[in-house]
Scaffold this motif. Structure first.
Motif, PDB file in Angstrom:
ATOM      1  N   PHE A 161       5.762   0.480   8.179  1.00  0.00           N
ATOM      2  CA  PHE A 161       7.219   0.383   8.034  1.00  0.00           C
ATOM      3  C   PHE A 161       7.721   0.932   6.699  1.00  0.00           C
ATOM      4  CE2 PHE A 161       6.521  -3.585  10.781  1.00  0.00           C
ATOM      5  CZ  PHE A 161       6.605  -2.844  11.949  1.00  0.00           C
ATOM      6  N   ASP A 162       6.811   1.363   5.851  1.00  0.00           N
ATOM      7  CA  ASP A 162       7.212   1.959   4.575  1.00  0.00           C
ATOM      8  C   ASP A 162       7.329   3.480   4.654  1.00  0.00           C
ATOM      9  OD1 ASP A 162       7.484  -0.381   2.969  1.00  0.00           O
ATOM     10  OD2 ASP A 162       5.306  -0.590   3.027  1.00  0.00           O
ATOM     11  N   ASP A 163       7.316   4.016   5.850  1.00  0.00           N
ATOM     12  CA  ASP A 163       7.572   5.443   6.047  1.00  0.00           C
ATOM     13  C   ASP A 163       9.088   5.642   6.082  1.00  0.00           C
ATOM     14  OD1 ASP A 163       7.528   8.108   6.629  1.00  0.00           O
ATOM     15  OD2 ASP A 163       6.884   7.874   8.713  1.00  0.00           O
ATOM     16  N   ARG A 164       9.662   5.621   4.892  1.00  0.00           N
ATOM     17  CA  ARG A 164      11.118   5.709   4.747  1.00  0.00           C
ATOM     18  C   ARG A 164      11.458   6.717   3.663  1.00  0.00           C
ATOM     19  NH1 ARG A 164      12.817  -0.024   2.991  1.00  0.00           N
ATOM     20  NH2 ARG A 164      10.892   0.180   1.810  1.00  0.00           N
ATOM     21  N   PRO A 165      12.598   7.371   3.769  1.00  0.00           N
ATOM     22  CA  PRO A 165      12.995   8.312   2.710  1.00  0.00           C
ATOM     23  C   PRO A 165      13.322   7.576   1.422  1.00  0.00           C
ATOM     24  CG  PRO A 165      14.772   8.034   4.295  1.00  0.00           C
ATOM     25  CD  PRO A 165      13.576   7.328   4.872  1.00  0.00           C
ATOM     26  N   GLU A 166      13.206   8.287   0.315  1.00  0.00           N
ATOM     27  CA  GLU A 166      13.553   7.724  -0.994  1.00  0.00           C
ATOM     28  C   GLU A 166      15.039   7.375  -1.026  1.00  0.00           C
ATOM     29  OE1 GLU A 166      13.736   6.039  -4.214  1.00  0.00           O
ATOM     30  OE2 GLU A 166      11.742   6.901  -3.860  1.00  0.00           O
TER      31      GLU A 166
ATOM     32  N   MET B 271       6.153   9.770   9.261  1.00  0.00           N
ATOM     33  CA  MET B 271       4.787  10.285   9.261  1.00  0.00           C
ATOM     34  C   MET B 271       4.135  10.000   7.909  1.00  0.00           C
ATOM     35  SD  MET B 271       3.469  14.194   9.847  1.00  0.00           S
ATOM     36  CE  MET B 271       4.066  14.175  11.531  1.00  0.00           C
ATOM     37  N   PRO B 272       2.912   9.456   7.913  1.00  0.00           N
ATOM     38  CA  PRO B 272       2.260   9.181   6.629  1.00  0.00           C
ATOM     39  C   PRO B 272       1.950  10.462   5.872  1.00  0.00           C
ATOM     40  CG  PRO B 272       0.738   8.833   8.452  1.00  0.00           C
ATOM     41  CD  PRO B 272       2.081   9.049   9.061  1.00  0.00           C
ATOM     42  N   ARG B 273       1.738  10.325   4.581  1.00  0.00           N
ATOM     43  CA  ARG B 273       1.503  11.490   3.736  1.00  0.00           C
ATOM     44  C   ARG B 273       0.070  12.011   3.832  1.00  0.00           C
ATOM     45  NH1 ARG B 273       4.994   9.501  -1.579  1.00  0.00           N
ATOM     46  NH2 ARG B 273       6.851  10.736  -1.100  1.00  0.00           N
TER      47      ARG B 273
END
Length: 276
Positions: free
Chosen positions: A184-189, A1-3
């Protein structure tokens, strides 16, 4: 989910945004609820950028720049794909690998931008474009003259400007996608502390190297440093008594905080080395 919150179709007020909603998602879909574009991406880049119609329009005008540039499209896509990889954006890298495939690039070349330095599938100009991209993204524009000379030998000044602008534009988009966790950059740190197993938590650094351990000694040809208990530490002195340090007179240098002396530190007077 986007911020950031996604803007549903019912809340859109700018006439330009519904055009792209219809074109990319379909006229019967609400992109903020029913995700998925015709290009098989989540599509939340569009619904988040719809938060600001001015920003949305500015970004879309940047995409239309492709239609009028004279730069070779494959060189452009090489720069964009490498910029996405260098910035760590899965979305930008993936999308422009697909664009390279659309332009007819072989799979070997599409897979090579991450390790272009050791790949033999690029021409001299393509290698210069990739090196130039690294200078723009990794080094903030610090580009060696030798790299720029190759670009000048093969491209016109307008084409170099176009390459520079488009590559840095997508460096910006890659940064935005990572910061807002879009597409596709909705990834955990990935970088985080690795937890210590519960059975090992008692073995802390203090228990391994206790502060009052007097067995640690640093020796050099000129100086001897002794780690003394905190209660016994005094300012550095050239002469100490046998009772306080347990060492012969004129041979002990006691550090005020139990640290070894700095390399090259100047000492007044002569200090006899302790070798035992």
């Amino acid at each position: 989910m986007p911020r950031l919150r996604e803007v549903p179709r019912a809340e859109v007020t700018d006439e330009k945004i519904p055009f792209f909603y219809d074109r990319l998602f379909g006229p019967d879909k609400d992109p903020a609820v029913d995700h998925g574009t015709i290009h098989a991406t989540p599509g939340d880049w569009w619904t988040v950028f719809a938060q600001s119609p001015d920003v949305f329009r500015h970004a879309v005008r940047g995409f239309s720049l492709y239609r009028n540039v004279t730069l070779d499209p494959l060189l452009r896509e090489l720069g964009q794909a490498r910029a996405g990889y260098a910035r760590g954006s899965q979305f930008v890298f993936s999308q422009h690998c697909k664009q390279m495939r659309t332009l007819g690039a072989p799979d070997e070349k599409i897979a090579a931008p991450p390790h272009w330095q050791v790949s033999d599938c690029f021409s001299a100009l393509e290698r210069a474009v990739l090196a130039y991209t690294d200078g723009l993204v990794y080094d903030g524009g610090r580009v060696p003259n030798e790299v720029f000379a190759v670009l000048k030998a093969h491209l016109t000044d307008p084409e170099i400007l176009q390459l520079t602008y488009i590559t840095t534009l997508y460096d910006m988009h890659a940064t935005i996608c990572r910061a807002l966790r879009l597409e596709f950059d909705d990834r955990p740190e990935l970088i985080a502390e690795v937890e210590i197993p519960p059975e090992s938590r008692s073995a802390t650094f203090r228990s391994i190297c206790p502060e009052n351990d007097t067995s640690l000694r640093y020796r050099s040809p000129l100086l001897t440093w002794v780690a003394l208990p905190r209660t016994a530490r005094r300012p550095c002195t050239r002469r100490t008594s046998r009772a306080s340090s347990g060492l012969p007179r004129r041979c002990a240098l006691r550090a005020g905080r139990g640290r070894p002396p700095r390399a090259g530190a100047r000492l007044r007077g002569r200090v006899r080395s302790r070798t035992t």
